[in-house]
Write an enzyme that holds these catalytic residues in place. Structure first.
Site, PDB file in Angstrom:
ATOM      1  N   SER A   1       2.956  -1.493  10.473  1.00 24.88           N
ATOM      2  CA  SER A   1       4.406  -1.535  10.726  1.00 24.88           C
ATOM      3  C   SER A   1       5.033  -2.899  10.433  1.00 24.88           C
ATOM      4  O   SER A   1       5.938  -3.336  11.143  1.00 24.88           O
ATOM      5  CB  SER A   1       4.718  -1.073  12.160  1.00 24.88           C
TER       6      SER A   1
ATOM      7  N   GLU B   1      -5.911  -4.191  10.550  1.00 30.39           N
ATOM      8  CA  GLU B   1      -4.884  -3.183  10.795  1.00 30.39           C
ATOM      9  C   GLU B   1      -5.228  -2.401  12.054  1.00 30.39           C
ATOM     10  O   GLU B   1      -6.023  -1.451  12.000  1.00 30.39           O
ATOM     11  CB  GLU B   1      -4.798  -2.213   9.608  1.00 30.39           C
TER      12      GLU B   1
ATOM     13  N   GLU C   1      -7.046   5.349   7.253  1.00 28.51           N
ATOM     14  CA  GLU C   1      -6.775   6.749   6.891  1.00 28.51           C
ATOM     15  C   GLU C   1      -7.953   7.352   6.141  1.00 28.51           C
ATOM     16  O   GLU C   1      -8.256   8.527   6.280  1.00 28.51           O
ATOM     17  CB  GLU C   1      -5.475   6.835   6.077  1.00 28.51           C
TER      18      GLU C   1
ATOM     19  N   ASN D   1       0.860  -1.189   0.000  1.00 29.02           N
ATOM     20  CA  ASN D   1       0.000   0.000   0.000  1.00 29.02           C
ATOM     21  C   ASN D   1       0.895   1.238   0.000  1.00 29.02           C
ATOM     22  O   ASN D   1       1.414   1.636   1.037  1.00 29.02           O
ATOM     23  CB  ASN D   1      -0.900  -0.020   1.251  1.00 29.02           C
ATOM     24  N   TRP D   2       1.035   1.822  -1.190  1.00 32.79           N
ATOM     25  CA  TRP D   2       1.942   2.972  -1.313  1.00 32.79           C
ATOM     26  C   TRP D   2       1.353   4.237  -0.709  1.00 32.79           C
ATOM     27  O   TRP D   2       2.059   5.227  -0.568  1.00 32.79           O
ATOM     28  CB  TRP D   2       2.258   3.233  -2.791  1.00 32.79           C
ATOM     29  N   LYS D   3       0.045   4.241  -0.449  1.00 33.85           N
ATOM     30  CA  LYS D   3      -0.612   5.468   0.022  1.00 33.85           C
ATOM     31  C   LYS D   3      -0.339   6.583  -1.001  1.00 33.85           C
ATOM     32  O   LYS D   3      -0.291   6.298  -2.194  1.00 33.85           O
ATOM     33  CB  LYS D   3      -0.160   5.810   1.436  1.00 33.85           C
TER      34      LYS D   3
END
Ligand code: PGA
Length: 249
Positions: A211, A167, A97, A10-12
């Site tokens: 993480s 998550e 997010e 997940n590169w965001k």
């Protein structure tokens, strides 16, 4: 049943098209022999480039969000048919997010998950508790509530087509990882909840995210119910992400 390990990057909101191209070119030779599901989740603008460059490889491509409608007056949004035509295979839905900063609601997710399945996209549904909820021993209730609400529109035979990413919010981008025991226990609970909802729970893939790094991935992924990882920060470097794919066995 053995479930194929699932590793998602997940590169965001990171990487331009040129940077995405360099990442894929560097990653592919490092994962050429993998039998795992390897999924790269770039920003919308990079999707086309990543799809084209990873053609013929093990890499599949996911978007990080989508709108539930097929088209319409929703300025700034992207719809499932657009993703499908672009060669995208999957879509992250309900990332914390998006819930926290962009007002993503369980009500919208209850429409987005079936819309993704209906369009032929594999939903990667994110759930997770806050630090306050964990400290107050409300983790199970929070997760049960999210799963029940977000999957309300999915028929039981299709539940196992949804990939779940557990998550814990307190572990995302903080360097604070859930212990393998905590993650295993919570993911086993999620599997039980979905079994109770009629899912083919032995087929269902449930990932841990928060993480994950090359140094802790093997330990997390060796737990019996942890079927893979949704990796943020450590997925931005092709070598680090390849090491996590490798750590899945
Ligand atoms: P992180 O992010 O690996 O940087 O903690 C995980 C995620 O938010 O998907």
């Amino acid at each position: 049943m053995t479930r194929t390990p699932y590793l998602a990057a997940n590169w965001k909101m990171n990487k331009t098209v040129a940077e995405a191209a360099r990442f894929v070119d560097a990653l592919l030779p490092q994962i050429a022999a993998t039998q795992h599901d390897v999924v790269v989740c770039p920003p919308f603008l990079d999707l086309h480039e990543v799809v084209e460059r990873s053609r013929g490889s093990a890499v599949r491509v996911a978007a990080q969000n989508m709108h539930e409608a097929d088209s319409g007056a929703f300025t700034g949004e992207v719809a499932a048919p657009m993703l499908v035509e672009a060669g995208v295979d999957a879509v992250i839905l309900g990332h914390s997010e998006r819930r926290q900063y962009f007002g993503e609601t369980d009500e919208a997710l209850a429409r987005k998950v079936p819309a993704a399945l209906g369009a032929g996209l594999e939903p990667i549904l994110c759930v997770g508790e806050s630090e306050e909820a964990r400290d107050a021993e409300q983790t199970d209730g929070v997760l049960e509530g999210q799963l029940e609400a977000d999957l309300a529109g999915v028929e039981p035979p299709r539940l196992a087509d949804v990939v779940i990413a557990y998550e814990p919010i307190w572990a995302i981008g903080t360097g604070r990882t859930a212990t393998p025991e905590q993650a295993q226990e919570t993911i086993a609970f999620i599997r039980d909840v979905l079994r109770g909802a009629g899912a083919e729970a032995d087929r269902l893939r449930i990932l841990y995210g928060g993480s994950v790094k090359s140094g802790n991935a093997a330990e997390l992924l060796s737990e019996p119910d942890i079927d893979g990882a949704l990796v943020g920060g450590a997925s931005l470097d092709p070598g680090d992400f390849a090491a996590i794919v490798e750590a899945a066995g």
